[in-house]
Design a protein around this motif. Structure first.
Motif, PDB file in Angstrom:
ATOM      1  N   PRO A  60      -0.574  -4.415  -5.999  1.00 28.79           N
ATOM      2  CA  PRO A  60      -0.903  -3.056  -5.561  1.00 28.79           C
ATOM      3  C   PRO A  60      -2.210  -3.122  -4.785  1.00 28.79           C
ATOM      4  CG  PRO A  60      -0.987  -3.256  -7.985  1.00 28.79           C
ATOM      5  CD  PRO A  60      -0.825  -4.633  -7.430  1.00 28.79           C
ATOM      6  N   ASN A 116       2.896  -3.043  -9.540  1.00 29.55           N
ATOM      7  CA  ASN A 116       2.217  -4.017 -10.397  1.00 29.55           C
ATOM      8  C   ASN A 116       3.191  -4.616 -11.416  1.00 29.55           C
ATOM      9  OD1 ASN A 116      -0.238  -5.317 -11.081  1.00 29.55           O
ATOM     10  ND2 ASN A 116      -0.460  -3.980 -12.878  1.00 29.55           N
ATOM     11  N   LEU A 151       2.231   2.671  -7.491  1.00 27.41           N
ATOM     12  CA  LEU A 151       1.440   1.431  -7.446  1.00 27.41           C
ATOM     13  C   LEU A 151       1.458   0.717  -8.802  1.00 27.41           C
ATOM     14  CD1 LEU A 151      -1.467   2.504  -5.071  1.00 27.41           C
ATOM     15  CD2 LEU A 151       0.348   0.840  -4.602  1.00 27.41           C
ATOM     16  N   LEU A 181      -7.734  -1.721  -6.293  1.00 20.59           N
ATOM     17  CA  LEU A 181      -7.202  -1.696  -4.928  1.00 20.59           C
ATOM     18  C   LEU A 181      -8.232  -2.277  -3.963  1.00 20.59           C
ATOM     19  CD1 LEU A 181      -5.519   1.854  -4.838  1.00 20.59           C
ATOM     20  CD2 LEU A 181      -4.475  -0.364  -5.369  1.00 20.59           C
ATOM     21  N   TYR A 217       0.857  -1.182   0.000  1.00 23.59           N
ATOM     22  CA  TYR A 217       0.000   0.000   0.000  1.00 23.59           C
ATOM     23  C   TYR A 217       0.889   1.225   0.000  1.00 23.59           C
ATOM     24  CZ  TYR A 217       0.727  -0.417   5.087  1.00 23.59           C
ATOM     25  OH  TYR A 217       1.281  -0.543   6.332  1.00 23.59           O
ATOM     26  N   ALA A 218       0.414   2.252  -0.710  1.00 24.49           N
ATOM     27  CA  ALA A 218       1.238   3.456  -0.889  1.00 24.49           C
ATOM     28  C   ALA A 218       0.608   4.604  -0.114  1.00 24.49           C
ATOM     29  CB  ALA A 218       1.331   3.809  -2.364  1.00 24.49           C
TER      30      ALA A 218
END
Lengths: 379, 379
Positions: free
Chosen positions: A169, A163, A159, A207, A130-131
């Motif tokens: 992601p 991937n 993200l 997501l 997670y960003a």
């Protein structure tokens, strides 16, 4: 948490300084947050206070944990917490620590840069990342943006990069800033997160996780929104901005709000003096042994045993070391008659106090007692 | 202290971060200071670095020690240092610690307030006390005045008060501020001290000790006066201002100047990223694990293994914890091509680094190796 008779008695009988922890208060905080955010999984931010009784209590209530290092992971393993209930929330990890965590079975890793994505991809291939969005957190005591998180476009490209590097992601995190005073900051942040969710969906990336971070405030000297109010804003914002995204995993990483009001730091005046126009009060605890946050101007409520704020004086409050940085507050109001050997309580000092403790100047950090231990000790 | 082949090899082979200590350099510093101030007794300020090998080396050279706590006293006792060679230089002491020190045989106690005089009088009746003048230390990195010391008239009345309370008013101390850049500050301070000596002499009180404090600087990024130059100023000032006072005991309490240049902190880049217009470099060591003084803007010389400063870039340098305060320097110049896994040296980091180390965020403070230990380790 209030100063009660038990703490008063302990302050007289035991050597100061010490931190009292009310584990029941931690449990209450957990349950209250859980009730305010029913769909949200709680990952306790261990860094706020890693005392083993706090970790055990939260483990037993079903909490998950936000960890930042192998040290924190190992402490949780030692009390039987499954790696499945840990998230590696530090976006600045050593590669060997990523590998260690992944091999243990930790699934979630935080990233906020391309390079961190590559490190996770090398050592934890297939992990869920997670960003973190950098939010504008000017309504909080610690605006955490800058060091952590990045802008929306950058988060999207990070993200996508995850991937392409064989990672999943998985979600977006943000942090409104530690000790945030504006509940609508959560709304803003969720709106920003939804931009990422929607843009990535158009790119075929779905997501699954929204990480609300921490930032729920603890009452010190300023008025604060309640957990329930924040929960309502969060709930409404998710419905409004993220309704397209079904079966979201929503998590939060409370630290201060779980433990801040579950602790009182008990200290004593060891010297009072006047120098020129200034009055100084020196305590047996200071910046390097628990009160580190005061040098960033964190305002604790301070109570002096048996003394009232009806008549106040202006004092500079300092710690016991031979170091000028060990000055807690300059020019604060304290009871005018504060004097030698008075007991001084720092209210709601359960978070980010002893965790920063050093042994500088040959002085050990405050001892930590749970309420139960305290009862035993002064029996 | 320079980065040498041994340190380079160790940086590649051992896990970072670690602090390398060159005990020979400590010895050289002691001998150089002793030679520059022949009539001066050296009391090493243990707080700067209490590593046991440093304490042993100084013990063997005949150094005395400035201590601030029972922790420091006990550490010295454990290596056989006599209490006669210790001075309790902290003017903010717990009463029971005063008693502990006095019963052990420590003779000298620092005071800078009436109340501290009374505490010493109760627990160490007959002890020798010295009072601290607050000097105007605006030419130093850490102006220590404010928290410590007081004005001349106050110092005089404190020493008279000591006399009336059955203590021996023994001397005057000052501190020009840690890392002082102006050698004439010592002259000013000795002139101020002489005022106290002379006024008290008229009152029938003959002081015996002049304590020069610490403050001798270590070369980092700014030009500094040498120990020899400072020694000359001190010598001349004593002859000029204190010639009436025979057989003076003159002491100094060096900390940084004994150990600062005897250490190199070795760390590694664990992440590099760009956020908006800013470039960030994250190290495996930070503010809470050794680089505490950087948040007060202490400027270390930084070297990056294999990279030059011919082409530089502007970076923000941060530590590894999930804490925004753990930001070492904002917007500093580093080699433009600094990159992931580069080895980064903090030069002259022997003082006030690991002493402030905490275990915050589950991350241990840097390991400390002497040069000899390092040789063994990478053999």
């Amino acid at each position: 948490m209030e100063v009660n008779e038990l703490i008063r008695e302990a302050a007289k009988k035991l050597e100061t300084p010490f931190l009292v922890l009310d584990i029941e208060q931690v449990k209450k905080n957990y349950i209250r947050l859980k009730n305010s955010m029913k769909k949200v999984d709680i990952f306790y931010a261990v860094k706020a206070n890693s005392h083993i009784e706090i970790l055990k209590a939260l483990r037993d209530l079903g909490s998950s944990f936000d960890v930042a290092s192998v040290g924190e992971i190992d402490k949780l393993l030692s009390i039987g917490v499954s790696p499945k209930r840990m998230s590696f929330g530090n976006p600045i990890k050593k590669e060997k620590d990523i590998e260690y965590a992944w091999k243990l079975g930790i699934e979630y890793f935080s990233v906020d840069s391309e390079m961190e994505v590559e490190k996770v991809a090398r050592r934890a291939p297939g992990a869920k990342v997670y960003a973190r969005i950098a939010t504008s957190s000017n309504d909080s005591d610690w605006p955490l943006s800058g060091k952590f998180g990045t802008d929306i476009d950058h988060v999207i490209s990070i993200l996508k990069w995850a991937n392409r590097n064989g990672l999943v992601p998985y979600g977006i995190s943000f942090h409104v800033g530690s000790q945030s005073y504006n509940k609508y900051k959560w709304q803003e942040a969720i709106l920003e997160a939804s931009v990422v969710f929607n843009k990535l969906m158009k790119n075929g990336i779905e997501l699954k996780m929204l990480n609300l971070g921490g930032g729920i405030p603890v009452k010190h000297t300023k008025p604060i929104p309640t957990v329930e109010e924040i929960g309502e804003v969060v709930d409404e914002s998710i419905q409004e901005y993220l309704w397209k995204h079904k079966d979201l995993m929503i998590i939060t990483e409370p630290g201060r709000s779980m433990v801040g009001d579950a602790g009182i730091l008990v200290s004593k005046v060891i010297l009072k003096s006047r120098k020129g126009a200034k009055q100084w009060v020196y305590l047996d605890v200071g910046v390097f042994h628990g009160l580190m946050e005061t040098i960033e101007n964190f305002q604790y409520e301070i109570q002096v045993e048996g003394k009232s704020y009806d008549k106040t004086g202006v004092f500079t409050l300092a710690g016991p070391t031979c170091d000028s940085v060990d000055t807690i507050y300059e020019d604060i109001l304290l009871p005018a008659d504060i004097d030698y050997e008075d007991i001084v309580y720092f209210i709601n000092a359960g978070a980010y106090t002893v965790e920063y403790g050093s042994s500088f100047n040959g002085i050990e950090p405050p001892k930590v007692y749970t309420i139960d231990e305290l009862k035993e000790l002064i029996k």
